[in-house]
Design a protein around this motif. Structure first.
Motif, mmCIF file in Angstrom:
data_model
loop_
_atom_site.group_PDB
_atom_site.id
_atom_site.type_symbol
_atom_site.label_atom_id
_atom_site.label_comp_id
_atom_site.label_asym_id
_atom_site.label_seq_id
_atom_site.Cartn_x
_atom_site.Cartn_y
_atom_site.Cartn_z
ATOM 1 N N PRO A 142 0.824 -1.213 0.000
ATOM 2 C CA PRO A 142 0.000 0.000 0.000
ATOM 3 C C PRO A 142 0.858 1.263 0.000
ATOM 4 O O PRO A 142 2.046 1.224 0.349
ATOM 5 C CB PRO A 142 -0.773 -0.125 1.304
ATOM 6 C CG PRO A 142 0.204 -0.808 2.217
ATOM 7 C CD PRO A 142 1.004 -1.749 1.356
ATOM 8 N N ARG A 143 0.252 2.362 -0.417
ATOM 9 C CA ARG A 143 0.840 3.659 -0.083
ATOM 10 C C ARG A 143 0.510 3.908 1.372
ATOM 11 O O ARG A 143 -0.653 3.799 1.789
ATOM 12 C CB ARG A 143 0.247 4.776 -0.943
ATOM 13 C CG ARG A 143 0.846 4.848 -2.344
ATOM 14 C CD ARG A 143 0.376 6.081 -3.093
ATOM 15 N NE ARG A 143 0.865 7.287 -2.482
ATOM 16 C CZ ARG A 143 0.094 8.280 -2.025
ATOM 17 N NH1 ARG A 143 -1.218 8.181 -2.085
ATOM 18 N NH2 ARG A 143 0.626 9.345 -1.483
ATOM 19 N N PRO A 144 1.496 4.262 2.199
ATOM 20 C CA PRO A 144 1.262 4.331 3.654
ATOM 21 C C PRO A 144 0.134 5.272 4.051
ATOM 22 O O PRO A 144 -0.531 5.044 5.065
ATOM 23 C CB PRO A 144 2.608 4.815 4.195
ATOM 24 C CG PRO A 144 3.606 4.425 3.156
ATOM 25 C CD PRO A 144 2.897 4.527 1.855
ATOM 26 N N THR A 145 -0.115 6.314 3.272
ATOM 27 C CA THR A 145 -1.103 7.319 3.663
ATOM 28 C C THR A 145 -2.393 7.222 2.852
ATOM 29 O O THR A 145 -3.207 8.142 2.914
ATOM 30 C CB THR A 145 -0.502 8.725 3.502
ATOM 31 O OG1 THR A 145 -0.039 8.893 2.149
ATOM 32 C CG2 THR A 145 0.660 8.927 4.455
ATOM 33 N N ASP A 146 -2.578 6.142 2.101
ATOM 34 C CA ASP A 146 -3.792 5.993 1.307
ATOM 35 C C ASP A 146 -4.242 4.537 1.365
ATOM 36 O O ASP A 146 -3.606 3.650 0.785
ATOM 37 C CB ASP A 146 -3.535 6.416 -0.145
ATOM 38 C CG ASP A 146 -4.818 6.488 -0.959
ATOM 39 O OD1 ASP A 146 -5.847 5.968 -0.507
ATOM 40 O OD2 ASP A 146 -4.782 7.076 -2.059
ATOM 41 N N HIS A 162 -3.162 0.419 -3.530
ATOM 42 C CA HIS A 162 -2.325 -0.761 -3.311
ATOM 43 C C HIS A 162 -1.771 -1.257 -4.643
ATOM 44 O O HIS A 162 -2.471 -1.263 -5.660
ATOM 45 C CB HIS A 162 -3.124 -1.907 -2.670
ATOM 46 C CG HIS A 162 -3.548 -1.639 -1.262
ATOM 47 N ND1 HIS A 162 -4.528 -0.733 -0.938
ATOM 48 C CD2 HIS A 162 -3.113 -2.167 -0.087
ATOM 49 C CE1 HIS A 162 -4.690 -0.709 0.373
ATOM 50 N NE2 HIS A 162 -3.849 -1.569 0.914
ATOM 51 N N LEU A 163 -0.533 -1.689 -4.611
ATOM 52 C CA LEU A 163 0.084 -2.349 -5.753
ATOM 53 C C LEU A 163 0.284 -3.825 -5.419
ATOM 54 O O LEU A 163 0.746 -4.157 -4.321
ATOM 55 C CB LEU A 163 1.428 -1.708 -6.104
ATOM 56 C CG LEU A 163 1.381 -0.299 -6.696
ATOM 57 C CD1 LEU A 163 2.791 0.209 -6.957
ATOM 58 C CD2 LEU A 163 0.560 -0.267 -7.977
ATOM 59 N N LEU A 164 -0.068 -4.683 -6.356
ATOM 60 C CA LEU A 164 0.113 -6.120 -6.197
ATOM 61 C C LEU A 164 1.333 -6.557 -6.991
ATOM 62 O O LEU A 164 1.465 -6.223 -8.181
ATOM 63 C CB LEU A 164 -1.123 -6.873 -6.691
ATOM 64 C CG LEU A 164 -2.465 -6.459 -6.072
ATOM 65 C CD1 LEU A 164 -3.596 -7.254 -6.706
ATOM 66 C CD2 LEU A 164 -2.446 -6.655 -4.570
ATOM 67 N N VAL A 165 2.215 -7.314 -6.354
ATOM 68 C CA VAL A 165 3.427 -7.808 -7.007
ATOM 69 C C VAL A 165 3.289 -9.320 -7.200
ATOM 70 O O VAL A 165 2.998 -10.049 -6.242
ATOM 71 C CB VAL A 165 4.684 -7.485 -6.176
ATOM 72 C CG1 VAL A 165 5.931 -8.032 -6.866
ATOM 73 C CG2 VAL A 165 4.809 -5.980 -5.975
#
Length: 567
Positions: free
Chosen positions: A548-552, A556-559
């Motif tokens: 995730p972006r820590p503040t949002d 989220h990005l999936l790898v």
């Protein structure tokens, strides 16, 4: 018979604002936001991504692509400026700063053009203060200089200017070009070459920055104003300028047609009411404190506005402001459209200054003093809490809103913030120590407070803002999940900003899913997964991490890693 001017100004009331003080204030506003920070989400990093692609030769100059996607805005001039700056920059200059240099210059152009535009408007006969029976009224040049100082202070005080004017997007280019057009029409009766150059640069720049319709509308009003609101001078001179504006506008329209820049972007707010409430809030804070003073100008100078000939100092900024308000209501994004009207709004606000009573001036001073002093105190308290953990509640709030953030201490940032705070205290003491005569005095505290707040945020809070508003923490986590030398990486459903961040911060070689099938890794936006079978065979990929972006919470990005050997 023209109605009498509502401005009653003595020579003592137009003493100039010290040039060193004005330049220092502008410098304190210009540098933070351009120096030392990361590209922010999302328009800032997106524009930077296109500039990098152009500068490296990976895409066409007339049809740039980023991750296979064309720009959302049609104007290519901002991307060209950034790319040219990247190509011309020395190796020791970081790419982010190199790309920002032209835009730093554009903000300087905006401030200078606004000052000179208001100066020449204030030289108009209809703008002059009442002439006293026994003399002692303000001299025209001194009066114009004081009004221009007030306009520049009002522009710096506008809350909506700060962030958008420090981003490397088309909207800053449009702002600078609008200010150039404003100056050109204002200075036409007094100068020849400078207004002509500004007219051409402003019209063509506004068109190439993606706003040909705005350029055309501003030109139409400028032609009418040049004809119906003249100053002293031969009629042939006024008609020549009107024809010049028409010619330049037609050339700009032809360029827009040739580059296919004409678009119909009307997006009226919905009938549910929430959009209109959002617009109302935007109008309330974006142009504060200039818009209340602009309304006061329209009231106090209402007779002069009705008596159109000779009062171009009111009609010109009123037309530019009206176009900005109309485009704000009818187009998206609204705040970017409203940005273009701030120079004209500041001009209208400046003509309220010679009509303000002492009690109104005192009200402005006290409100500004309380608002910006409390804001600065809050910034300092939260910064101290981040550094020391005391007070505990602000420190806990920061930890909750920005999980994983590790505070940093910078002596340079601390010293700069301390000096700015001391300067604010000195400014408040100067304003409160005695009754000051200059008509620009009511704008000193609003401008100084806005600059103080912006500078404190971009020094004390810069690490926190970078953590919250940039993609750096998320991309670092993606890099850790990919490991060293991941090779090419497929992508699914990523936005332009995410692609730019992965390429710049992560130095990754990205390939859109479906273009090739030889990558061992895949990155997808959570909203686009599971992907369509036509894009990628989901059974071939095994999940590795969700980042995730820590503040949002919604970003989220999936790898994924290929389950079998790469083909």
């Amino acid at each position: 018979m023209n109605p009498p001017s509502p401005a009653i100004v003595t020579q003592s009331a137009v003493s100039p604002l010290p040039r060193w003080a004005l330049l220092l204030l502008c410098l304190a506003y210009l540098v933070p936001g351009f120096v030392g920070r990361q590209p922010w989400k999302s328009a800032d990093i997106t524009a930077f991504g296109y500039m990098l692609e152009l500068a490296s030769g990976r895409t066409e100059w007339l049809s740039p692509l980023l991750g296979g996607m064309p720009p959302e805005t049609d104007g290519l001039l901002p991307y060209w400026l950034g790319a040219w700056a990247l190509q011309a920059s020395p190796g020791w200059l970081v790419p982010e700063m190199a790309a920002r240099l032209p835009f730093l210059g554009l903000l300087v152009v905006t401030l200078v053009a606004t000052w000179y535009g208001v100066y020449y408007l204030a030289r108009s006969p209809g703008a002059q203060p009442v002439a006293f029976a026994f003399g002692g009224e303000a001299a025209p040049a001194d009066y114009a200089r004081a009004i221009a100082d007030g306009a520049l202070l009002a522009l710096l005080a506008c809350l909506g200017l700060a962030q958008l004017s420090h981003e490397i997007t088309s909207y800053l280019v449009q702002l600078a070009c609008t200010a150039l057009l404003f100056f050109a029409v204002a200075a036409m009766p007094y100068r020849t070459w400078a207004p002509a150059i500004a007219l051409v640069a402003g019209s063509l720049g506004l068109t190439l920055a993606g706003a040909p319709a705005v350029a055309a509308l501003l030109a139409v009003g400028s032609v009418l104003i040049a004809i119906i609101a003249p100053v002293q001078g031969p009629r042939e001179h006024r008609l020549a300028w009107a024809w010049a504006i028409c010619a330049v506008a037609l050339v700009a329209a032809g360029i827009a047609w040739g580059l296919d820049l004409w678009r119909w972007r009307v997006a009226v707010a919905g009938a549910g009411g929430k959009e209109w409430q959002s617009l109302a809030r935007l109008f309330l804070w974006f142009g504060w404190p200039a818009w209340p003073l602009a309304l006061w100008t329209l009231w106090r100078w209402r007779r002069q506005i009705a008596d159109r000939p000779g009062h171009r100092h009111l009609l010109l900024p009123l037309w530019f402001s009206a176009i900005s308000v109309a485009t704000t209501i009818l187009t998206q994004p609204s705040d970017r459209a409203l940005l273009l009207g701030l120079p004209a709004l500041a001009a209208l606000a400046a003509f309220a200054l010679p009509t303000l009573s002492r009690s109104v001036g005192a009200l402005i001073d006290w409100f500004t003093l309380l608002f910006f002093t409390v804001s600065a105190l809050a910034i300092w308290v939260i910064w101290i809490a981040m550094q020391t953990g005391v007070p505990a509640k602000p420190a806990a709030n920061v930890a909750k809103l920005a999980p994983g953030f590790v505070p940093e201490f910078s002596m340079l940032a601390f010293a700069t913030a301390l000096a700015a705070t001391a300067g604010w205290c000195a400014l408040v003491w100067w304003r409160a120590s005695r009754s000051r005569a200059p008509i620009w005095k009511s704008m000193v505290l609003p401008a100084g407070g806005a600059v103080l707040g912006w500078l404190l945020l971009l020094t004390l809070w810069l690490p926190l803002l970078d953590y919250a508003r940039s993609y750096v923490p998320q991309i670092h986590a993606v890099k850790a999940a990919l490991g060293t030398a991941p090779g090419c990486v497929q992508t699914v459903g990523l936005s332009r900003a995410q692609v730019a961040a992965l390429q710049h911060h992560g130095q990754l070689a990205l390939q859109r899913a479906g273009l090739q099938d030889e990558c061992d890794w895949l990155i997808a936006d959570i909203a686009a997964w599971p992907a369509s079978e036509r894009m990628v065979n989901t059974s071939l990929w095994e999940p590795v991490a969700t980042i995730p972006r820590p503040t949002d919470k919604n970003d989220h990005l999936l790898v994924f890693r290929r389950a079998g050997p790469a083909r």
